[in-house]
Design a protein around this motif. Structure first.
Motif, PDB file in Angstrom:
ATOM      1  N   GLY A 147      21.550  52.547 -23.604  1.00 15.42           N
ATOM      2  CA  GLY A 147      20.398  52.018 -24.038  1.00 15.42           C
ATOM      3  C   GLY A 147      20.782  50.489 -25.035  1.00 15.42           C
ATOM      4  N   MET A 148      22.130  50.388 -24.913  1.00 19.00           N
ATOM      5  CA  MET A 148      22.884  49.353 -25.883  1.00 19.00           C
ATOM      6  C   MET A 148      23.075  48.048 -25.065  1.00 19.00           C
ATOM      7  N   GLY A 149      22.555  48.119 -23.853  1.00 15.31           N
ATOM      8  CA  GLY A 149      22.558  46.848 -22.889  1.00 15.31           C
ATOM      9  C   GLY A 149      24.088  46.502 -22.926  1.00 15.31           C
ATOM     10  N   MET A 150      25.041  47.373 -22.470  1.00 18.81           N
ATOM     11  CA  MET A 150      26.262  47.041 -22.211  1.00 18.81           C
ATOM     12  C   MET A 150      26.580  46.346 -20.932  1.00 18.81           C
ATOM     13  N   MET A 151      25.476  46.463 -20.129  1.00 18.36           N
ATOM     14  CA  MET A 151      25.470  45.945 -18.699  1.00 18.36           C
ATOM     15  C   MET A 151      24.083  45.012 -18.867  1.00 18.36           C
ATOM     16  N   ARG A 152      24.046  44.011 -17.827  1.00 18.26           N
ATOM     17  CA  ARG A 152      23.066  43.262 -17.835  1.00 18.26           C
ATOM     18  C   ARG A 152      22.625  42.787 -16.583  1.00 18.26           C
ATOM     19  N   LEU A 153      21.527  42.291 -16.493  1.00 19.55           N
ATOM     20  CA  LEU A 153      20.945  41.686 -14.926  1.00 19.55           C
ATOM     21  C   LEU A 153      20.004  40.808 -15.438  1.00 19.55           C
ATOM     22  N   SER A 154      19.920  39.450 -15.104  1.00 27.50           N
ATOM     23  CA  SER A 154      19.201  38.575 -15.317  1.00 27.50           C
ATOM     24  C   SER A 154      18.770  37.696 -14.012  1.00 27.50           C
ATOM     25  N   ALA A 155      17.488  37.279 -13.928  1.00 26.12           N
ATOM     26  CA  ALA A 155      17.216  36.440 -12.779  1.00 26.12           C
ATOM     27  C   ALA A 155      16.324  35.205 -13.397  1.00 26.12           C
ATOM     28  N   THR A 156      16.758  34.125 -12.438  1.00 32.32           N
ATOM     29  CA  THR A 156      16.383  32.841 -13.071  1.00 32.32           C
ATOM     30  C   THR A 156      15.631  32.033 -11.676  1.00 32.32           C
ATOM     31  N   PRO A 157      14.519  31.638 -11.545  1.00 31.39           N
ATOM     32  CA  PRO A 157      13.369  31.899 -12.391  1.00 31.39           C
ATOM     33  C   PRO A 157      12.888  33.182 -12.342  1.00 31.39           C
ATOM     34  N   GLY A 158      12.083  33.697 -13.232  1.00 29.49           N
ATOM     35  CA  GLY A 158      11.524  35.053 -13.221  1.00 29.49           C
ATOM     36  C   GLY A 158      10.130  35.278 -12.350  1.00 29.49           C
ATOM     37  N   THR A 159       9.685  33.883 -12.088  1.00 28.38           N
ATOM     38  CA  THR A 159       8.515  34.067 -11.260  1.00 28.38           C
ATOM     39  C   THR A 159       8.382  33.049 -10.296  1.00 28.38           C
TER      40      THR A 159
ATOM     41  N   TYR B  27      21.547  51.819 -14.747  1.00 26.85           N
ATOM     42  CA  TYR B  27      20.061  51.253 -15.150  1.00 26.85           C
ATOM     43  C   TYR B  27      19.910  51.686 -16.730  1.00 26.85           C
ATOM     44  N   LEU B  28      20.504  52.805 -17.092  1.00 24.26           N
ATOM     45  CA  LEU B  28      20.525  53.328 -18.403  1.00 24.26           C
ATOM     46  C   LEU B  28      21.088  52.174 -19.501  1.00 24.26           C
ATOM     47  N   ALA B  29      22.110  51.308 -18.970  1.00 25.16           N
ATOM     48  CA  ALA B  29      22.993  50.611 -19.560  1.00 25.16           C
ATOM     49  C   ALA B  29      22.424  49.149 -19.678  1.00 25.16           C
ATOM     50  N   GLY B  30      21.093  49.140 -18.932  1.00 24.51           N
ATOM     51  CA  GLY B  30      20.320  47.626 -19.407  1.00 24.51           C
ATOM     52  C   GLY B  30      20.275  47.161 -17.941  1.00 24.51           C
ATOM     53  N   MET B  31      20.794  47.285 -16.921  1.00 21.41           N
ATOM     54  CA  MET B  31      20.719  46.529 -15.600  1.00 21.41           C
ATOM     55  C   MET B  31      19.317  46.734 -14.829  1.00 21.41           C
ATOM     56  N   TYR B  32      18.162  46.079 -15.345  1.00 21.14           N
ATOM     57  CA  TYR B  32      16.896  45.704 -14.953  1.00 21.14           C
ATOM     58  C   TYR B  32      16.415  44.511 -15.380  1.00 21.14           C
ATOM     59  N   THR B  33      15.242  43.886 -14.723  1.00 19.58           N
ATOM     60  CA  THR B  33      14.682  42.737 -15.156  1.00 19.58           C
ATOM     61  C   THR B  33      13.460  42.764 -14.234  1.00 19.58           C
ATOM     62  N   GLU B  34      12.377  42.100 -14.896  1.00 22.83           N
ATOM     63  CA  GLU B  34      11.227  42.074 -13.965  1.00 22.83           C
ATOM     64  C   GLU B  34      11.293  40.844 -13.217  1.00 22.83           C
ATOM     65  N   LEU B  35      10.544  40.673 -12.081  1.00 18.51           N
ATOM     66  CA  LEU B  35      10.446  39.554 -11.271  1.00 18.51           C
ATOM     67  C   LEU B  35       8.854  39.461 -10.856  1.00 18.51           C
ATOM     68  N   ASP B  36       8.212  38.518 -11.209  1.00 21.81           N
ATOM     69  CA  ASP B  36       6.865  38.311 -11.068  1.00 21.81           C
ATOM     70  C   ASP B  36       6.494  37.473  -9.712  1.00 21.81           C
ATOM     71  N   VAL B  37       5.626  37.768  -8.815  1.00 22.27           N
ATOM     72  CA  VAL B  37       5.259  36.901  -7.685  1.00 22.27           C
ATOM     73  C   VAL B  37       3.717  36.627  -7.887  1.00 22.27           C
ATOM     74  N   THR B  38       3.673  35.016  -7.976  1.00 23.24           N
ATOM     75  CA  THR B  38       2.249  34.644  -8.016  1.00 23.24           C
ATOM     76  C   THR B  38       1.719  34.420  -6.568  1.00 23.24           C
TER      77      THR B  38
END
Ligand code: CU
Length: 149
Positions: A35-47, A137-148
């Protein structure tokens, strides 16, 4: 990389590098690990609008990673999935994944420095992008992607 169809989402996956290689494995909770966010996953744009969507994933870490697209149930936030004893979340309902180094779709993981991609057709709704290598996943590799609509 071929020209990617639809709306392109740039996804970056990474980790903090060799510092964690010598740590107890992910099964062992310890200071500075879960849970310390030692790994990451980011998405741009998020929508993005509904329809054809391509994920272009770059691994900036030193470990292999992947991106799996899962529907995000109402009332649930990214990061709230339960992991099994294998350190992974259930991929039921997966809409696709990018896990092939320098290629499309499903492979054996995206090697460090490599790019992967996948093209999907997404209905409007909430999705979660996850790396489902054990413990990630536990290490922080997730993010939300919204589809409109
Ligand atoms: Cu990962």
């Amino acid at each position: 990389m071929p020209a990617l169809r639809g709306h392109v989402v740039d996804v970056t996956v990474g980790d903090m590098g060799p510092g964690m290689m010598g740590r107890p494995n992910w099964r062992t909770p310890g200071p500075g690990w879960q849970g310390m966010g030692m790994m990451r996953l980011s998405a741009t744009p998020g929508t993005v609008p509904a329809g054809v969507v391509s994920l272009r994933v770059t691994n900036v870490g030193v470990l292999p990673h992947e991106v799996v697209v899962l529907p995000l149930p109402a009332g649930q936030a990214a990061g709230e999935r339960l992991t099994g004893s294998d350190g992974k979340v259930t991929e039921t309902g997966s809409l696709g994944e990018a896990s092939r180094s320098c290629g499309p779709g499903t492979g054996n993981g995206i090697t460090p420095g490599a790019t992967a991609w996948t093209t999907l057709t997404l209905q409007s709704g909430r999705y979660e992008l996850v790396c489902n290598l054990p413990g990630h996943y536990l290490a922080g590799m997730y993010t939300e992607l919204d589809v409109t609509r």
